[in-house]
Design an enzyme around this catalytic site. Structure first.
Site, PDB file in Angstrom:
ATOM      1  N   GLY A  11       0.793  -1.213   0.000  1.00 54.05           N
ATOM      2  CA  GLY A  11       0.000   0.000   0.000  1.00 54.05           C
ATOM      3  C   GLY A  11       0.831   1.270   0.000  1.00 54.05           C
ATOM      4  N   TYR A  12       2.054   1.206   0.500  1.00 50.59           N
ATOM      5  CA  TYR A  12       2.893   2.397   0.500  1.00 50.59           C
ATOM      6  C   TYR A  12       3.175   2.853  -0.930  1.00 50.59           C
ATOM      7  CZ  TYR A  12       6.881   5.491   1.147  1.00 50.59           C
ATOM      8  OH  TYR A  12       7.732   6.567   1.102  1.00 50.59           O
TER       9      TYR A  12
END
Length: 263
Positions: free
Chosen positions: A168-169
């Site tokens: 998700g980063y």
């Protein structure tokens, strides 16, 4: 766009400017905040933990910097009303905002997609995308009151060029880059509003220590090395210089470093 030399001895005149720095207690954010305050700016220090903000506040005052403003807020839990309250408080105190520097970020967990948590992705989306949008949106009227105002986004290599296992980063940093591009395009004809973005590259920050624990950190530039670049972007400049996407690694190496956010 002309950029300062990495070893620039003279920093721009920041006296009287009001600048909000998100993630101000992080490695990069704290370096920028200290330099802004020493340069005469009133810095609004945002971070999640009040004690860390207070410690930075004390450091800035002890170093002779202009007294900053404390702004504790957890972006993972922030609502639209929180951003509206920030705008209202700054409007009452300053009537304007000269710059907004986004450095706050959440890393989350790295690994294969099947090991990623849905709930953790929601937190990443809130901190890395929704909060920068919500805060910027709420502060646009105050930025518009400044003679020349600047919004600076801090991007990441893994958002510009996503790779496996960044979860998700990487996705949220790619979304933040899209937000910066959209805003730069929207503000094309607003003469006093500028948008720029910086890709710091590898620096000696706490987050880099988490993503590359075995790396020889002494070989990396310190966050302070990027301060002249950020201060240049925050200082008063012409509208013609807006819309820069700066590769800080190239800038530090003395190579051409500036592209455009909007094609």
């Amino acid at each position: 766009m002309p950029l300062p030399r990495p070893d620039a001895a003279e920093l721009p005149n920041l006296d009287g400017r009001v600048v909000l720095v998100t993630g101000a207690t992080g490695g990069l954010g704290s370096s920028i905040a200290r330099a802004l305050a020493v340069g005469g700016a009133t810095v609004v220090l945002h971070a999640r933990h009040l004690q860390r903000i207070e410690a930075l506040y004390d450091e800035i005052v002890a170093a002779g910097g202009r007294e900053p403003v404390i702004l504790p807020l957890d972006f993972a839990k922030a609502e639209s009303a929180d951003f509206a309250n920030i705008a209202s408080a700054l409007e009452s105190q300053f009537r304007r905002l000269d710059a907004l520097v986004h450095t706050a970020a959440m890393l989350g967990s790295l690994g294969p997609m099947e090991h990623q948590s849905f709930d953790a992705w929601l937190s990443l989306l809130r901190v890395n995308v929704a909060a920068p949008m919500g805060l910027t949106r709420a502060l646009i009227p105050l930025l518009a009151e400044a003679t020349d105002a600047s919004v600076v986004f801090t991007l990441d290599d893994r958002g510009v060029a996503p790779r496996a296992y960044w979860g998700g980063y990487g996705v949220t940093k790619a979304a933040l880059a899209a937000l910066a591009r959209e805003l730069a395009d929207e503000w094309e004809n607003r003469p006093n509003l500028r948008v720029d973005a910086v890709v710091p590259g590898p620096i000696r920050s706490p987050m880099r220590g988490r993503t590359h624990p075995g790396e020889h950190r002494d070989s990396l530039p310190a966050p302070e090395a990027l301060v002249p670049l950020y201060l240049h972007l925050v200082a008063g400049r012409s509208k013609a210089e807006s819309g820069a996407l700066v590769d800080a690694r190239a800038w530090l190496a003395g190579r051409p470093a500036s592209a455009t956010l909007v094609a």
